[in-house]
Motif scaffolding. Structure first.
Motif, PDB file in Angstrom:
ATOM      1  N   CYS A  79      35.972 134.716  37.031  1.00  0.00           N
ATOM      2  CA  CYS A  79      35.326 135.726  37.863  1.00  0.00           C
ATOM      3  C   CYS A  79      36.264 136.290  38.926  1.00  0.00           C
ATOM      4  O   CYS A  79      35.921 137.256  39.600  1.00  0.00           O
ATOM      5  CB  CYS A  79      34.097 135.120  38.538  1.00  0.00           C
ATOM      6  N   SER A  80      37.408 135.652  39.101  1.00  0.00           N
ATOM      7  CA  SER A  80      38.375 136.095  40.102  1.00  0.00           C
ATOM      8  C   SER A  80      37.685 136.231  41.460  1.00  0.00           C
ATOM      9  O   SER A  80      37.006 135.314  41.904  1.00  0.00           O
ATOM     10  CB  SER A  80      39.023 137.405  39.660  1.00  0.00           C
ATOM     11  N   LEU A  81      37.830 137.372  42.128  1.00  0.00           N
ATOM     12  CA  LEU A  81      37.218 137.580  43.438  1.00  0.00           C
ATOM     13  C   LEU A  81      35.984 138.464  43.364  1.00  0.00           C
ATOM     14  O   LEU A  81      35.539 139.003  44.377  1.00  0.00           O
ATOM     15  CB  LEU A  81      38.241 138.212  44.387  1.00  0.00           C
ATOM     16  N   GLN A  82      35.408 138.621  42.177  1.00  0.00           N
ATOM     17  CA  GLN A  82      34.297 139.544  42.006  1.00  0.00           C
ATOM     18  C   GLN A  82      32.934 138.886  42.177  1.00  0.00           C
ATOM     19  O   GLN A  82      31.959 139.562  42.483  1.00  0.00           O
ATOM     20  CB  GLN A  82      34.375 140.198  40.614  1.00  0.00           C
ATOM     21  N   ALA A  83      32.839 137.577  41.982  1.00  0.00           N
ATOM     22  CA  ALA A  83      31.541 136.904  42.056  1.00  0.00           C
ATOM     23  C   ALA A  83      31.760 135.437  42.380  1.00  0.00           C
ATOM     24  O   ALA A  83      32.868 134.910  42.271  1.00  0.00           O
ATOM     25  CB  ALA A  83      30.778 137.054  40.733  1.00  0.00           C
ATOM     26  N   GLY A  84      30.673 134.771  42.785  1.00  0.00           N
ATOM     27  CA  GLY A  84      30.740 133.349  43.082  1.00  0.00           C
ATOM     28  C   GLY A  84      31.382 133.059  44.430  1.00  0.00           C
ATOM     29  O   GLY A  84      31.575 133.945  45.271  1.00  0.00           O
ATOM     30  N   LEU A  85      31.739 131.796  44.644  1.00  0.00           N
ATOM     31  CA  LEU A  85      32.313 131.374  45.920  1.00  0.00           C
ATOM     32  C   LEU A  85      33.670 132.009  46.198  1.00  0.00           C
ATOM     33  O   LEU A  85      34.089 132.111  47.351  1.00  0.00           O
ATOM     34  CB  LEU A  85      32.448 129.846  45.937  1.00  0.00           C
ATOM     35  N   ALA A  86      34.372 132.441  45.144  1.00  0.00           N
ATOM     36  CA  ALA A  86      35.693 133.042  45.337  1.00  0.00           C
ATOM     37  C   ALA A  86      35.631 134.355  46.105  1.00  0.00           C
ATOM     38  O   ALA A  86      36.655 134.826  46.608  1.00  0.00           O
ATOM     39  CB  ALA A  86      36.366 133.268  43.981  1.00  0.00           C
ATOM     40  N   VAL A  87      34.456 134.943  46.229  1.00  0.00           N
ATOM     41  CA  VAL A  87      34.321 136.185  47.002  1.00  0.00           C
ATOM     42  C   VAL A  87      34.732 135.958  48.458  1.00  0.00           C
ATOM     43  O   VAL A  87      35.240 136.862  49.132  1.00  0.00           O
ATOM     44  CB  VAL A  87      32.866 136.695  46.913  1.00  0.00           C
ATOM     45  N   LEU A 143      28.578 132.737  57.447  1.00  0.00           N
ATOM     46  CA  LEU A 143      29.625 133.031  56.468  1.00  0.00           C
ATOM     47  C   LEU A 143      30.357 134.324  56.815  1.00  0.00           C
ATOM     48  O   LEU A 143      31.574 134.423  56.655  1.00  0.00           O
ATOM     49  CB  LEU A 143      29.014 133.137  55.064  1.00  0.00           C
ATOM     50  N   PHE A 144      29.618 135.310  57.310  1.00  0.00           N
ATOM     51  CA  PHE A 144      30.256 136.584  57.634  1.00  0.00           C
ATOM     52  C   PHE A 144      31.203 136.442  58.820  1.00  0.00           C
ATOM     53  O   PHE A 144      32.269 137.059  58.854  1.00  0.00           O
ATOM     54  CB  PHE A 144      29.195 137.643  57.935  1.00  0.00           C
ATOM     55  N   LYS A 145      30.843 135.618  59.817  1.00  0.00           N
ATOM     56  CA  LYS A 145      31.725 135.410  60.961  1.00  0.00           C
ATOM     57  C   LYS A 145      33.022 134.727  60.543  1.00  0.00           C
ATOM     58  O   LYS A 145      34.087 135.016  61.091  1.00  0.00           O
ATOM     59  CB  LYS A 145      31.019 134.571  62.026  1.00  0.00           C
ATOM     60  N   MET A 146      32.936 133.825  59.587  1.00  0.00           N
ATOM     61  CA  MET A 146      34.124 133.083  59.174  1.00  0.00           C
ATOM     62  C   MET A 146      34.996 133.867  58.207  1.00  0.00           C
ATOM     63  O   MET A 146      36.221 133.899  58.348  1.00  0.00           O
ATOM     64  CB  MET A 146      33.706 131.748  58.544  1.00  0.00           C
ATOM     65  N   PHE A 147      34.374 134.493  57.199  1.00  0.00           N
ATOM     66  CA  PHE A 147      35.151 135.095  56.117  1.00  0.00           C
ATOM     67  C   PHE A 147      35.106 136.621  56.100  1.00  0.00           C
ATOM     68  O   PHE A 147      35.777 137.234  55.267  1.00  0.00           O
ATOM     69  CB  PHE A 147      34.640 134.579  54.762  1.00  0.00           C
ATOM     70  N   SER A 148      34.300 137.231  56.980  1.00  0.00           N
ATOM     71  CA  SER A 148      34.092 138.687  56.971  1.00  0.00           C
ATOM     72  C   SER A 148      33.498 139.160  55.651  1.00  0.00           C
ATOM     73  O   SER A 148      33.616 140.333  55.290  1.00  0.00           O
ATOM     74  CB  SER A 148      35.406 139.439  57.237  1.00  0.00           C
ATOM     75  N   ARG A 149      32.870 138.253  54.942  1.00  0.00           N
ATOM     76  CA  ARG A 149      32.227 138.576  53.672  1.00  0.00           C
ATOM     77  C   ARG A 149      31.005 137.688  53.491  1.00  0.00           C
ATOM     78  O   ARG A 149      30.860 136.666  54.163  1.00  0.00           O
ATOM     79  CB  ARG A 149      33.184 138.375  52.489  1.00  0.00           C
ATOM     80  N   THR A 150      30.149 138.078  52.570  1.00  0.00           N
ATOM     81  CA  THR A 150      28.989 137.276  52.207  1.00  0.00           C
ATOM     82  C   THR A 150      28.990 137.054  50.700  1.00  0.00           C
ATOM     83  O   THR A 150      29.726 137.718  49.963  1.00  0.00           O
ATOM     84  CB  THR A 150      27.681 137.967  52.628  1.00  0.00           C
ATOM     85  N   LEU A 151      28.169 136.119  50.247  1.00  0.00           N
ATOM     86  CA  LEU A 151      28.056 135.859  48.818  1.00  0.00           C
ATOM     87  C   LEU A 151      27.126 136.893  48.191  1.00  0.00           C
ATOM     88  O   LEU A 151      25.992 137.066  48.644  1.00  0.00           O
ATOM     89  CB  LEU A 151      27.516 134.447  48.580  1.00  0.00           C
ATOM     90  N   THR A 152      27.603 137.575  47.183  1.00  0.00           N
ATOM     91  CA  THR A 152      26.842 138.671  46.594  1.00  0.00           C
ATOM     92  C   THR A 152      26.256 138.344  45.230  1.00  0.00           C
ATOM     93  O   THR A 152      25.290 138.980  44.808  1.00  0.00           O
ATOM     94  CB  THR A 152      27.728 139.917  46.458  1.00  0.00           C
ATOM     95  N   ASP A 153      26.827 137.372  44.540  1.00  0.00           N
ATOM     96  CA  ASP A 153      26.331 137.058  43.202  1.00  0.00           C
ATOM     97  C   ASP A 153      26.957 135.752  42.748  1.00  0.00           C
ATOM     98  O   ASP A 153      27.965 135.304  43.295  1.00  0.00           O
ATOM     99  CB  ASP A 153      26.687 138.181  42.219  1.00  0.00           C
ATOM    100  N   MET A 154      26.349 135.149  41.748  1.00  0.00           N
ATOM    101  CA  MET A 154      26.915 133.937  41.179  1.00  0.00           C
ATOM    102  C   MET A 154      27.949 134.307  40.129  1.00  0.00           C
ATOM    103  O   MET A 154      27.970 135.427  39.603  1.00  0.00           O
ATOM    104  CB  MET A 154      25.812 133.096  40.537  1.00  0.00           C
ATOM    105  N   CYS A 155      28.815 133.359  39.831  1.00  0.00           N
ATOM    106  CA  CYS A 155      29.774 133.552  38.752  1.00  0.00           C
ATOM    107  C   CYS A 155      29.108 133.127  37.442  1.00  0.00           C
ATOM    108  O   CYS A 155      28.704 131.967  37.299  1.00  0.00           O
ATOM    109  CB  CYS A 155      31.035 132.730  39.000  1.00  0.00           C
ATOM    110  N   PRO A 156      28.948 134.018  36.473  1.00  0.00           N
ATOM    111  CA  PRO A 156      28.235 133.661  35.236  1.00  0.00           C
ATOM    112  C   PRO A 156      28.949 132.605  34.406  1.00  0.00           C
ATOM    113  O   PRO A 156      28.340 131.997  33.528  1.00  0.00           O
ATOM    114  CB  PRO A 156      28.148 134.997  34.485  1.00  0.00           C
TER     115      PRO A 156
END
Length: 232
Positions: A1-9, A80-93
């Motif tokens: 999933c690279s950086l597109q989905a899951g925790l790697a986001v 999560l947003f304060k730490m990574f400036s991002r949120t989790l948007t979807d799971m990695c299939p």
């Protein structure tokens, strides 16, 4: 999933490199694949007669420490947003398991002191270093987690200010500092504390040495309870 989905986001390089500490590790170990079980092989060799096949397990880990208590003027709220400036948007299939654990163990048994949002999918209890811990678990593979929103921003907030501004000290913790100057008096001092009243814990110490310090094995000194432990 690279950086597109899951925790790697969450793995945004700009935020990771500006954290208080980060490290990566790769763990490789042999595992035995039996007919109905999957177990780690002993370090001495493949001695289990019931082992039908041997495989190699590769595990990659990333450890990141954000010190919001020091940088946020004593505030302990985080997200999560304060730490990574991002949120989790979807799971990695492709993932068979993907979970976020948040330590919500109460301090001084005051369970109403903190809250996490959104509500977790489950709560897990475990004993860590002799202490009972409570974790809020967010299962990214749960369909209900992303039903209401396509963005998961786990937040922890304190309902009221604590009486003391000091952070609770873990049972097992360490401090490190660099002292002296030059090759003659320069040194790295690491202090490891075990505040448990009676239990001892095994410790594996991995030092990240600054590039400007040169190490010599003959100058290594280990002191326990005021007495020097000399290597055998």
């Amino acid at each position: 999933c690279s950086l597109q989905a899951g925790l790697a986001v969450l793995l945004k390089a700009e935020r990771l490199f500006h954290s208080s500490y980060h490290s990566q590790a790769v763990h490789i170990r042999p595992v035995c694949r039996g007919s109905h079980w999957f177990a780690q092989l002993p370090c001495g060799g493949f001695t289990d007669a019931s082992c039908l096949a041997v495989s190699w397990e590769l595990r990659q880990t990333l450890t990141v420490v954000f010190d919001f208590f020091s940088s946020g003027q004593g505030k302990k709220d985080w997200s999560l947003f304060k730490m990574f400036s991002r949120t989790l948007t979807d799971m990695c299939p492709l993932a068979s398991q993907s979970k976020v654990y948040v330590d919500i163990s109460p301090k001084n048994k005051e369970k109403e002191l903190l809250e996490v949002s959104p509500p977790p999918t489950s709560v897990h209890e475990a004993v860590v270093q002799g202490e009972r811990k409570t974790y809020a678990v967010y299962d990214l593979l749960s369909p209900s987690l992303f039903n209401t929103s396509r963005s998961l921003n786990v937040q922890l907030k304190w309902k009221r200010p604590q009486d003391s501004s000091e952070m609770p000290i873990p049972t097992l913790h360490a401090q490190r500092y660099v002292g002296g100057y030059g090759l003659q008096t320069g040194e790295i001092c690491t202090l490891i504390y075990n505040t448990h009243p009676y239990r001892a814990f095994p410790v594996i110490l991995l030092e990240t040495v600054p590039w400007y310090l040169r190490l010599y094995v003959h100058t290594l000194t280990i002191i326990t309870k005021g007495k020097e432990n000399k290597p055998s």
